[in-house]
Design a protein around this motif. Structure first.
Motif, PDB file in Angstrom:
ATOM      1  N   TRP A 291      -5.756  -4.770  -7.462  1.00  0.00           N
ATOM      2  CA  TRP A 291      -4.524  -5.118  -8.136  1.00  0.00           C
ATOM      3  C   TRP A 291      -3.788  -5.158  -8.863  1.00  0.00           C
ATOM      4  O   TRP A 291      -3.057  -5.676  -9.546  1.00  0.00           O
ATOM      5  CB  TRP A 291      -4.394  -6.884  -8.400  1.00  0.00           C
ATOM      6  CG  TRP A 291      -4.770  -7.530  -7.195  1.00  0.00           C
ATOM      7  CD1 TRP A 291      -6.311  -8.379  -6.557  1.00  0.00           C
ATOM      8  CD2 TRP A 291      -4.734  -8.385  -6.375  1.00  0.00           C
ATOM      9  NE1 TRP A 291      -6.169  -9.395  -5.471  1.00  0.00           N
ATOM     10  CE2 TRP A 291      -5.049  -9.468  -5.012  1.00  0.00           C
ATOM     11  CE3 TRP A 291      -2.518  -8.532  -6.161  1.00  0.00           C
ATOM     12  CZ2 TRP A 291      -3.899  -9.743  -4.222  1.00  0.00           C
ATOM     13  CZ3 TRP A 291      -2.515  -8.641  -5.503  1.00  0.00           C
ATOM     14  CH2 TRP A 291      -2.568  -9.659  -4.641  1.00  0.00           C
TER      15      TRP A 291
ATOM     16  N   SER B 258      -0.085  -3.117  -3.534  1.00  0.00           N
ATOM     17  CA  SER B 258      -0.847  -3.514  -2.134  1.00  0.00           C
ATOM     18  C   SER B 258      -0.161  -2.732  -0.819  1.00  0.00           C
ATOM     19  O   SER B 258       0.685  -2.247  -0.861  1.00  0.00           O
ATOM     20  CB  SER B 258      -0.980  -4.687  -1.832  1.00  0.00           C
ATOM     21  OG  SER B 258      -1.746  -5.273  -3.358  1.00  0.00           O
TER      22      SER B 258
ATOM     23  N   SER C 115      -4.447  -3.143   3.269  1.00  0.00           N
ATOM     24  CA  SER C 115      -5.395  -4.537   2.729  1.00  0.00           C
ATOM     25  C   SER C 115      -3.913  -4.928   3.270  1.00  0.00           C
ATOM     26  O   SER C 115      -3.195  -6.213   2.236  1.00  0.00           O
ATOM     27  CB  SER C 115      -5.791  -4.323   1.263  1.00  0.00           C
ATOM     28  OG  SER C 115      -3.912  -3.945   0.539  1.00  0.00           O
TER      29      SER C 115
ATOM     30  N   ASN D 156      -4.236  -8.548   1.057  1.00  0.00           N
ATOM     31  CA  ASN D 156      -3.852  -8.602  -0.676  1.00  0.00           C
ATOM     32  C   ASN D 156      -1.868  -8.828  -0.427  1.00  0.00           C
ATOM     33  O   ASN D 156      -1.519  -9.043  -1.250  1.00  0.00           O
ATOM     34  CB  ASN D 156      -4.243  -7.288  -1.313  1.00  0.00           C
ATOM     35  CG  ASN D 156      -5.120  -7.949  -1.708  1.00  0.00           C
ATOM     36  OD1 ASN D 156      -5.723  -9.175  -1.332  1.00  0.00           O
ATOM     37  ND2 ASN D 156      -6.534  -6.653  -2.551  1.00  0.00           N
TER      38      ASN D 156
END
Length: 443
Positions: free
Chosen positions: A301, A305, A310, A313
């Motif tokens: 994070w 992303s 992902s 995310n």
């Protein structure tokens, strides 16, 4: 023929004997002596018995275990065999992180099928996880499991620690089938039931913000008035094996929707946004930690992303940035997890607002201790868990955020084993915690 008869009678033929029998043929050829000797050695090897015969698998005759079923929703990927003493050896399968030696196993959810009244001993192995390139077995965290005849009503069972990072479970079959799980399961079907039950409530809005790697919908659940003075964000189930967050979310939402004077008071002060199940793919198929592209959804994070690796995310990141652009960023975010300690993880990235953030986290911890059964405390200086949602949202977006772990073995504040009932109760109590927290800070 004589050579064949002697082989069948298990009489070994030496290299010298073989040379004596084959020599006349050699003398009638122009074969080099070295080639001839090599052929004799090869023939000798072929006629000799294997030095170490392959071991046959243990065959458990008349064993009370008939089958371990893992064909159902959220079941663990495993394989199993039998030790000579009849112990059922359950091998958990690892899931792996992309471009990394890291691996994880620890999700337990299976169904035993055996003769009623029989006693079984199970040994769980393949517990040597790797994190940050360092081996660290979860065997030391595996203290208990829960068992159920119907997959709904669960009771705790202690585990026995063994050498070499193994744990053992002794059970007596109450009937022909028995479920065993690491913690009281929360499945996709449980989430669907929960969302169906609140969808028509006028205080609730459920919005799809994207999809998982395998195409499952990701929902943000808003409870309350979007124009409330404060906003809190909760995310559960970034790691598939950790169900506590889902039970906490259920208890929290049901408390806010109760409709009594306190619930109305809570919703006058704050609005809640929830991503209830971040890693749906992993939950559906019983994985432990990573998504289906080998990414940990509670890491990275601190960077943008990747929508291909992902997407879970990426969808949340896009939603958050839209909220920030609309001047509706959360004032507090909690990432809900399970582990073997149950602490509040306060990360410390090098940001100018760190002192103010730490002051607010101290207020949050004090209120958790006051209104819930939380007693485990928080991480201390110089703890930092870079890349978690708690760390990354503070560093990148300047949002007060933390990772809240729930002990999967024992609730110290209640002196009891954890259960869905206890976690839902904790969620109900969070409603008061957030009310007083937002009453203690300025927007």
């Amino acid at each position: 023929m004589e050579l064949g008869r002697r082989k069948r009678n298990s009489t070994l033929v030496s290299q010298t004997e073989l040379e004596e029998r084959v020599a006349p043929a050699y003398n009638r050829t122009v074969m080099p002596r070295a080639t001839f000797t090599a052929l004799v050695l090869a023939a000798t090897t072929l006629m000799s018995p294997a030095a170490e015969p392959a071991k046959s698998p243990i065959v458990a005759t008349n064993h009370p275990l008939e089958f371990i079923d893992t064909s159902f929703e959220n079941a663990s990927p495993i394989w199993y065999d039998f030790a000579p003493d009849g112990t059922v050896q359950v091998h958990l399968l690892y899931d792996h992180e992309r471009s990394s030696p890291n691996r994880a196993a620890g999700h337990i959810h299976l169904q035993l099928q055996a003769k009623p009244g029989s006693k079984l001993t199970l040994e769980f192995i393949n517990l040597d996880n790797v994190w940050n390139g360092v081996s660290g077995s979860i065997a030391r965290e595996l203290k208990m499991v829960v068992i159920s005849e119907d997959g709904r009503d669960w009771k705790p069972m202690p585990l026995e620690s063994l050498p070499e990072n193994r744990v053992r479970l002794h059970v007596e079959m109450p009937g022909p089938r028995l479920y065993v799980a690491r913690a009281e399961p929360y499945r996709l079907s449980d989430l669907d039931r929960f969302l169906a039950g609140i969808r028509s409530n006028r205080r609730v809005q459920i919005t799809s913000i994207g999809k998982t790697v395998q195409g499952r919908e990701l929902e943000i659940v808003r409870v309350g008035n979007a124009r409330a003075p404060f906003r809190v964000f909760l995310r559960a189930r970034a790691h598939p094996w950790e169900p506590a967050g889902n039970w906490v979310v259920e208890g929290f939402v049901h408390r806010l929707l109760k409709g009594d004077a306190d619930a109305r008071k809570f919703l006058d002060r704050y609005c809640t946004y929830i991503l209830p199940m971040a890693n749906k793919d992993g939950v559906a198929l019983g994985r432990t930690r990573f998504n289906f592209q080998g990414k940990d959804l509670n890491r990275d994070w601190n960077n943008p992303s990747d929508p291909k690796l992902s997407p879970e995310n990426f969808a949340l990141e896009q939603w958050l940035e839209r909220m920030i652009a609309a001047d509706r960023a959360p004032h507090l975010a909690l990432e809900l997890h399970n582990d073997g300690s149950g602490r509040l993880h306060i990360s410390r990235p090098p940001v100018p607002e760190l002192p103010r953030y730490l002051e607010r986290m101290a207020i949050l911890e004090e209120l958790l201790r006051k209104h819930t059964w939380f007693t485990e405390g928080s991480t201390q200086t110089p703890f930092r868990n870079s890349g978690t949602l708690g760390d990354g949202w503070l560093e990148r977006y300047h949002i007060d955020a933390a990772v809240h772990e729930f002990n999967c073995n024992w609730i110290a504040g209640l002196k009891d084993y954890p259960s869905a009932k206890h976690w839902k109760n904790y969620g109900e109590q969070l409603a008061t915690v957030f009310y007083e927290y937002f009453g203690s800070i300025s927007p």
